[in-house]
Motif scaffolding. Structure first.
Motif, PDB file in Angstrom:
ATOM      1  N   LEU A 234      -4.259 -16.937  32.626  1.00  0.00           N
ATOM      2  CA  LEU A 234      -4.235 -15.478  32.574  1.00  0.00           C
ATOM      3  C   LEU A 234      -2.826 -14.966  32.312  1.00  0.00           C
ATOM      4  O   LEU A 234      -2.623 -14.019  31.541  1.00  0.00           O
ATOM      5  CB  LEU A 234      -4.786 -14.901  33.877  1.00  0.00           C
ATOM      6  N   HIS A 235      -1.845 -15.612  32.942  1.00  0.00           N
ATOM      7  CA  HIS A 235      -0.456 -15.220  32.707  1.00  0.00           C
ATOM      8  C   HIS A 235      -0.061 -15.488  31.255  1.00  0.00           C
ATOM      9  O   HIS A 235       0.645 -14.685  30.636  1.00  0.00           O
ATOM     10  CB  HIS A 235       0.462 -15.989  33.654  1.00  0.00           C
ATOM     11  N   SER A 238      -1.513 -12.783  29.098  1.00  0.00           N
ATOM     12  CA  SER A 238      -0.804 -11.509  29.238  1.00  0.00           C
ATOM     13  C   SER A 238       0.553 -11.554  28.550  1.00  0.00           C
ATOM     14  O   SER A 238       1.001 -10.553  27.982  1.00  0.00           O
ATOM     15  CB  SER A 238      -0.639 -11.159  30.722  1.00  0.00           C
ATOM     16  N   GLU A 239       1.218 -12.703  28.570  1.00  0.00           N
ATOM     17  CA  GLU A 239       2.492 -12.820  27.865  1.00  0.00           C
ATOM     18  C   GLU A 239       2.302 -12.693  26.353  1.00  0.00           C
ATOM     19  O   GLU A 239       3.088 -12.032  25.668  1.00  0.00           O
ATOM     20  CB  GLU A 239       3.155 -14.159  28.188  1.00  0.00           C
ATOM     21  N   TRP A 241      -0.118 -11.110  24.887  1.00  0.00           N
ATOM     22  CA  TRP A 241      -0.478  -9.720  24.620  1.00  0.00           C
ATOM     23  C   TRP A 241       0.760  -8.818  24.662  1.00  0.00           C
ATOM     24  O   TRP A 241       0.904  -7.900  23.844  1.00  0.00           O
ATOM     25  CB  TRP A 241      -1.515  -9.254  25.627  1.00  0.00           C
ATOM     26  N   ALA A 242       1.666  -9.083  25.610  1.00  0.00           N
ATOM     27  CA  ALA A 242       2.889  -8.287  25.701  1.00  0.00           C
ATOM     28  C   ALA A 242       3.754  -8.473  24.458  1.00  0.00           C
ATOM     29  O   ALA A 242       4.345  -7.515  23.943  1.00  0.00           O
ATOM     30  CB  ALA A 242       3.675  -8.681  26.956  1.00  0.00           C
ATOM     31  N   ARG A 245       2.167  -6.449  21.670  1.00  0.00           N
ATOM     32  CA  ARG A 245       2.402  -5.011  21.844  1.00  0.00           C
ATOM     33  C   ARG A 245       3.831  -4.628  21.481  1.00  0.00           C
ATOM     34  O   ARG A 245       4.092  -3.495  21.068  1.00  0.00           O
ATOM     35  CB  ARG A 245       2.111  -4.608  23.292  1.00  0.00           C
ATOM     36  N   ALA A 441       5.429 -10.364  30.113  1.00  0.00           N
ATOM     37  CA  ALA A 441       4.276  -9.673  30.675  1.00  0.00           C
ATOM     38  C   ALA A 441       4.667  -8.986  31.965  1.00  0.00           C
ATOM     39  O   ALA A 441       5.490  -9.470  32.735  1.00  0.00           O
ATOM     40  CB  ALA A 441       3.142 -10.670  30.929  1.00  0.00           C
ATOM     41  N   GLU A 442       4.061  -7.837  32.164  1.00  0.00           N
ATOM     42  CA  GLU A 442       4.349  -7.111  33.399  1.00  0.00           C
ATOM     43  C   GLU A 442       3.638  -7.776  34.571  1.00  0.00           C
ATOM     44  O   GLU A 442       2.546  -8.265  34.433  1.00  0.00           O
ATOM     45  CB  GLU A 442       3.864  -5.663  33.249  1.00  0.00           C
TER      46      GLU A 442
END
Length: 442
Positions: A234-235, A238-239, A241-242, A245, A441-442
């Motif tokens: 999951l991390h 998200s990385e 995806w960040a 973006r 990632a946040e």
């Protein structure tokens, strides 16, 4: 009153040079011979070329394998669709594995999976034990390998050449793909008629063995350090995806470029043969159109090796507009020679854009995130393609063939021009100093 200055030929040439310098980079072209002198790229190029040849023949062999097993045309479509389902489900995982481990290792594992799938299918066909269900299972396994391999290539190419050779390297690989697209299906069709689908599938399985050996050699001369493992998948998602973006131009390109590709391919693949039966001379006429597209693909890759643009996405989307006349010439039932000319131009523009797009993605995205961002690109493209494959036929039945071609042509023009409304797309350069800062990632 001052006399007007009359431009001299020298002044006109100077202005023309200044204008052209704003469009493309005055860089020295990198030839295929120059690229192949680099051992790392030569090994990757040969591995891809051999698998491209097998991949071009494989769908034909699988289709005839289904028919030999007393399957219907619907069964053929089901077997080929079985390849796509794992691709959609697993391509993001493939991107994570390539970024966290090694793109070479992932591609080698992919070759093993696809080779086993095709070897198993060949054994079933040669021993006459093939059934529709077993063929579908083999193609699902094939799709698993393909899903893991796709993002790895974008992460690996920049590691095999210098930065200034990146566009030429992508163009060279697309050139290999175009050559395989032109020659392999004809040879494969003749081979299937001569020795049967089982032998051809066995040859396809052998191409993955050769590719594995070449990638193993590449692994030995191009060691790639592994990225420290993150806390979990999951991390990693998200990385990735960040990072996506943080690159608006890449996100816009994925959405509009992916939609364009899906709409174009779905219309050509589903509506094209039906239109060909009505007025283009049936399968022979449509085969000629597709051959012209293939010639254009080779020409587009060759041209992309020669010209590098200052603003690659701005010019790339404008080049892509040149593929749309093919839709209008078919929709308007233009003379056959005009359709064939439009097909060549379409192939040139599509492959030229592909080379520019891959170069932008590989140059702009940070190295540790390339495979993950590439996996988002593949996910969007193949998901939309699957949906449009299923609705293209019904749309053509409701709207009519001519209207469908015209509507799709207008849609494709819009998909090429709308991204240019974005400043990030229009002004994107490949210089490192203009890249956004890396993000986490946040």
């Amino acid at each position: 009153m001052e006399a007007e200055t009359v431009p001299t030929p020298q002044t006109a040439r100077s202005r023309a040079r200044r204008l052209l310098s704003r469009l493309w980079k005055p860089t020295e072209a990198t030839s295929l011979t120059t690229l192949l002198r680099r051992r790392e790229f030569r090994l990757l190029f040969n591995a891809r070329l051999i698998t491209y040849i097998g991949d071009s023949v494989s769908p034909i062999a699988v289709a005839f394998a289904v028919l030999e097993a007393d399957g219907s045309s619907a069964d053929v479509g089901f077997a080929l669709t079985a390849r796509i389902i794992p691709l959609i489900l697993l391509v993001l995982l493939g991107g994570i594995l390539a970024d966290r481990a090694s793109p070479i290792s992932v591609m080698m594992f992919s070759d093993l999976v696809q080779g086993v799938a095709q070897a198993g299918l060949a054994a079933l066909l040669l021993t006459q034990h093939a059934s529709i269900g077993l063929i579908v299972v083999s193609q699902i396994l094939y799709g698993v390998g393909y899903a893991l391999q796709m993002p790895s290539l974008d992460a690996l190419i920049p590691r095999t050449v210098d930065k200034e050779q990146l566009q030429a390297a992508n163009s060279a690989l697309f050139l290999a793909l175009g050559i395989a697209f032109i020659g392999a299906p004809a040879v494969g069709g003749f081979a299937i008629a001569s020795v049967g689908a089982g032998v051809v599938v066995a040859i396809d399985a052998a191409t993955f063995v050769v590719s594995f050996a070449l990638l193993w050699s590449l692994h030995r001369v191009l060691p790639i350090s592994r990225v420290p493992a993150e806390p979990g998948l999951l991390h990693s998602f998200s990385e990735g995806w960040a990072e996506l973006r943080a690159r608006p131009s890449i996100g816009i390109g994925i959405i509009f470029g992916g939609t364009y590709g899906a709409a174009f391919v779905a219309c050509i693949s589903v509506v094209g043969p039906v239109s060909a039966v009505e007025w283009l001379g049936g399968s022979a006429g449509w085969g000629l159109v597709m051959s012209c597209v293939g010639l254009g693909l080779i020409g587009g890759a060759a041209m992309a090796m020669r010209l590098e643009f200052v603003h690659p996405l701005r010019v790339g989307f404008l080049i892509l507009v040149l593929s749309t006349p093919l839709m209008f010439t078919i929709g308007l039932r233009a003379p056959h020679w005009l359709v064939l000319a439009a097909a060549v131009i379409a192939g040139v523009s599509i492959q030229w854009f592909n080379a520019l797009w891959n170069t932008v993605l590989q140059a702009v995205v940070l190295p540790d995130f390339r495979a993950r961002v590439s996996s988002y690109d593949s996910l969007v493209s193949w998901s939309l393609r699957t949906v449009l494959y299923s609705v293209a036929g019904p749309i053509a039945l409701v709207a009519g063939l001519r209207a469908t071609w015209m509507y799709v042509g207008a849609l494709l023009i819009a998909l090429c021009l709308l991204p240019l409304l974005s400043l990030e797309v229009r002004n994107l350069r490949l210089s490192a100093e203009e890249r956004p800062p890396p993000t986490t990632a946040e």
